[in-house]
Scaffold this active site. Structure first.
Site, PDB file in Angstrom:
ATOM      1  CG  HIS A 140      -1.974  -1.119   1.101  1.00 48.24           C
ATOM      2  ND1 HIS A 140      -2.551  -1.686   2.277  1.00 48.24           N
ATOM      3  CD2 HIS A 140      -2.469  -1.936   0.130  1.00 48.24           C
ATOM      4  CE1 HIS A 140      -3.184  -2.668   1.762  1.00 48.24           C
ATOM      5  NE2 HIS A 140      -3.420  -2.809   0.415  1.00 48.24           N
ATOM      6  CB  CYS A 143       5.700  20.872  -6.263  1.00 47.10           C
ATOM      7  SG  CYS A 143       7.211  20.803  -6.968  1.00 47.10           S
ATOM      8  CB  CYS A 169       6.451  22.713 -10.486  1.00 48.87           C
ATOM      9  SG  CYS A 169       5.250  21.396 -10.102  1.00 48.87           S
ATOM     10  CB  THR A 191      -3.598  -9.245   8.117  1.00 45.64           C
ATOM     11  OG1 THR A 191      -4.413  -9.109   7.305  1.00 45.64           O
ATOM     12  CG2 THR A 191      -2.681 -10.532   7.921  1.00 45.64           C
TER      13      THR A 191
END
Length: 237
Positions: free
Chosen positions: A120, A149, A151, A189
């Site tokens: 995951h 970011c 950008c 799990t």
């Protein structure tokens, strides 16, 4: 011979063991899981947690997603527990070939494990969706609102959200390791989340060990079953 003695013997005889773990591995480090009584699914939010951590919700309400993610899913500052440490030791000793994990906290690597398949993803890896520049988890943690970011693109954690596919290379590596394993230890799990739970079908060996507090759908297929805490079992290995 007790079940614990049998497990110890199988580990000593093994050179390609694989450990497949879920949230129960990390709860003993203090990281909450999703499904237990105190888990995320039993807490009250404006939306169900599985909705909030879905791809469509992330795109529709990124600010809410990141606020939730920072508060509930960014486990920084936690330390590996006895299970993580023993698994790392078994790898160094040449008994354990790989760890396959559903967790996103990076604690297996922190403990020293080298061959880890993170089904995951990991909160420790974050990338700009535009230019793919890498950012550490602290950047996401310390950002206000949506982390951006340089950008202008959104910095997205490298974790698999609901509605997103698992990484094909990671899945292929996990399947290969399990298929070649001479011992498969499954721990912490419920084995109810797919496609991860389906990985057990690739095991070809005759030594399947399940360690989980509660029963799982695979208990009847296992050669050894421990309904106990992982820490208690691994402290004796």
């Amino acid at each position: 011979m007790t079940s614990l003695q049998q497990l110890k013997q199988w580990i000593q005889e093994s050179s390609r063991a694989v450990f497949f773990g879920g949230a129960g591995v990390s709860t003993e480090s203090g990281i909450p899981d999703f499904r237990s009584v105190d888990g995320l699914y039993h807490q009250k939010f404006d939306y169900p947690p599985e909705t909030i951590i879905s791809h469509s919700f992330y795109e529709r309400k990124p600010e809410y997603f990141f606020n939730f993610y920072r508060e509930k899913m960014l486990p920084l500052g936690f330390m590996p527990n006895i299970t993580h440490r023993v698994l790392a030791r078994l790898e160094q000793e040449g008994h354990l070939a790989a760890v396959v994990t559903q967790n996103i906290d990076g604690l297996h690597q922190k403990a020293g494990s080298k061959n880890v398949f993170e089904l995951h993803g990991s909160v420790l890896r974050n990338y700009c969706v535009k230019c793919h520049k890498y950012y550490p988890a602290e950047t996401v943690r310390d950002a206000k609102g949506v982390p951006l970011c340089d950008c202008g693109g959104i910095i997205k954690p490298d974790v698999v959200l609901y509605e997103e596919p698992l990484n094909e290379n990671v899945m292929a590596g996990a399947i290969h390791a399990i298929r070649k394993a001479d011992l498969l230890i499954v721990g912490g799990t419920s084995l109810t989340v797919y496609p991860a739970a389906g990985l057990l079908q690739y095991y070809r060996g005759s030594r399947l060990v399940l360690i989980n507090r509660d029963e799982t759908p695979y208990d009847s297929y296992a050669d050894l079953v421990f309904h106990d805490s992982l820490g208690k079992i691994f402290a004796q290995l």
